[in-house]
Design an enzyme around this catalytic site. Structure first.
Site, PDB file in Angstrom:
ATOM      1  N   PRO A  91       0.849  -1.199   0.000  1.00 59.03           N
ATOM      2  CA  PRO A  91       0.000   0.000   0.000  1.00 59.03           C
ATOM      3  C   PRO A  91       0.880   1.242   0.000  1.00 59.03           C
ATOM      4  CG  PRO A  91       0.011  -1.035   2.172  1.00 59.03           C
ATOM      5  CD  PRO A  91       0.759  -1.950   1.260  1.00 59.03           C
TER       6      PRO A  91
ATOM      7  N   CYS B 123       3.684   3.081   9.111  1.00 56.86           N
ATOM      8  CA  CYS B 123       3.887   4.403   8.510  1.00 56.86           C
ATOM      9  C   CYS B 123       4.556   5.343   9.510  1.00 56.86           C
ATOM     10  CB  CYS B 123       2.549   4.983   8.054  1.00 56.86           C
ATOM     11  SG  CYS B 123       2.688   6.659   7.371  1.00 56.86           S
TER      12      CYS B 123
ATOM     13  N   HIS C 127       8.138  -4.841   7.372  1.00 56.92           N
ATOM     14  CA  HIS C 127       9.056  -3.959   6.657  1.00 56.92           C
ATOM     15  C   HIS C 127      10.392  -4.034   7.399  1.00 56.92           C
ATOM     16  CE1 HIS C 127       9.683   0.151   4.483  1.00 56.92           C
ATOM     17  NE2 HIS C 127      10.801  -0.538   4.557  1.00 56.92           N
TER      18      HIS C 127
ATOM     19  N   GLY D 248      10.395  -4.259   1.829  1.00 55.17           N
ATOM     20  CA  GLY D 248      11.459  -3.279   1.973  1.00 55.17           C
ATOM     21  C   GLY D 248      12.593  -3.472   0.980  1.00 55.17           C
TER      22      GLY D 248
END
Length: 344
Positions: free
Chosen positions: A24, A108, A180, A221
């Site tokens: 996303p 995030c 990530h 990542g």
């Protein structure tokens, strides 16, 4: 491929194959981009941009955040929020709109969302994460997954992410974790810098799979090639590709065969664009501007003769309010001419 507006015709739930997915990405993984991706790959799991609970519950038109094209399945809705009750309501909405998965963003690093306890800051509040995951799981029959970092700021110990996952998995029914493989630096780095500066620690994610073999562990990542994807799949259950899948969308053409063992969907870039054009024409007829569609196509000819001309022509002509599909067709023709010259 038929691309039509609508929802999934039935509500049956097959187990999602998460071996390869597209991350996303705010302002990038819009429905228009996802439809274009689906013109290149059939099996890749697609994710929406992060949608906050406030956008869905406080506005008067949540459908504008939730609608998508039927061809986008399998598709997951990523939510941003920390209030368990609000997230549960949004998870229920995701099921009503026939999404295939609900994902909570705990990765995030943007300072714009930290004050609302959205994104990576949630890793500091595992109890809130647990309450949120349990509430969403109670509200929907959809799989509920978690995307997060390996740590925050100067946390370097592997035990940070190990204990976070272990606690969430033990105290909720969460089975799928998308990791990530970088820290999130909450102060001093921009979101872009947070994708590039903190070092990648793929070995941490590999170790998570060893420590939690019963859980589904996906890695995210810095992944740019199918060869890298295949190497990661030797250690974890799935790979999530981010910016490369957007900037160089043709990389997706290898996924169905290399990852899923199925025939490739298209044989060349022109075929992918030809599949997208009927959708683009319908969107233009509905009032969408051409530039909103073509901005997602700019990287399709990356590295080929004519690629720069394609990008330049679309950038210079696609922004006009009266731009028609002919602008895209003319840009494609420029590439064909350049390719013919290079062969001659």
């Amino acid at each position: 491929m038929t691309i039509e507006n609508g929802s999934k015709p039935d509500n049956t739930r097959a187990k999602l194959d998460r071996r390869f997915s597209i991350a996303p990405m705010m302002e990038w993984t819009t429905s228009d981009y996802r439809v274009f991706a689906r013109c290149i790959t059939k099996n890749t799991l697609l994710y929406t941009e992060m949608v906050t609970t406030g956008a869905l519950l406080q506005g008067n038109n949540p459908e504008r955040f939730l609608k998508y094209d039927e061809c986008e399945h399998p598709i997951a809705l990523q939510l941003g929020g920390s209030d368990a009750s609000a997230l549960a309501k949004c998870a229920k909405m995701a099921e009503e709109f026939c999404y295939d998965e609900v994902n909570l963003n705990a990765g995030c690093p943007s300072d714009r969302v930290q004050n609302s306890l959205i994104g990576a800051i949630l890793m500091s509040y595992p109890d809130k994460v647990i309450d949120a995951m349990k509430a969403m799981q109670d509200a929907t029959s959809l799989p509920v997954t978690l995307k997060h970092r390996i740590g925050l700021d100067d946390q370097q110990e592997y035990s940070i992410v190990r204990d976070f996952i272990g606690t969430v998995a033990e105290k909720s029914a969460t089975e799928t974790f998308i990791v990530h493989a970088r820290n999130a630096i909450l102060q001093g780095l921009s979101p872009k810098e947070n994708r590039e500066i903190p070092p990648l620690k793929y070995d941490y994610v590999y170790q998570l799979k060893k420590d939690f073999p019963h859980l589904e562990i996906l890695i995210n990542g810095g992944i740019k090639t199918i060869e890298e994807t295949q190497e990661h799949l030797r250690h974890v259950d799935g790979v999530m590709m981010g910016r490369e899948a957007y900037n160089n969308p043709w990389v997706l053409s290898q996924v169905d065969q290399a990852v899923f063992g199925q025939p490739s969907l298209v044989s060349d870039r022109f075929e992918a664009l030809a599949r997208f054009i009927p959708y683009a024409e319908r969107q233009l007829a509905n009032g969408e501007r051409l530039m909103h569609l073509t901005r997602h196509l700019l990287g399709i000819f990356q590295g080929l003769p004519g690629g720069k001309q394609f990008r330049r022509y679309l950038s210079e002509n696609g922004h006009r309010s009266d731009a028609t599909i002919n602008v895209l067709l003319d840009a494609i023709e420029l590439v064909k001419q350049q390719l013919d010259k290079s062969k001659g």
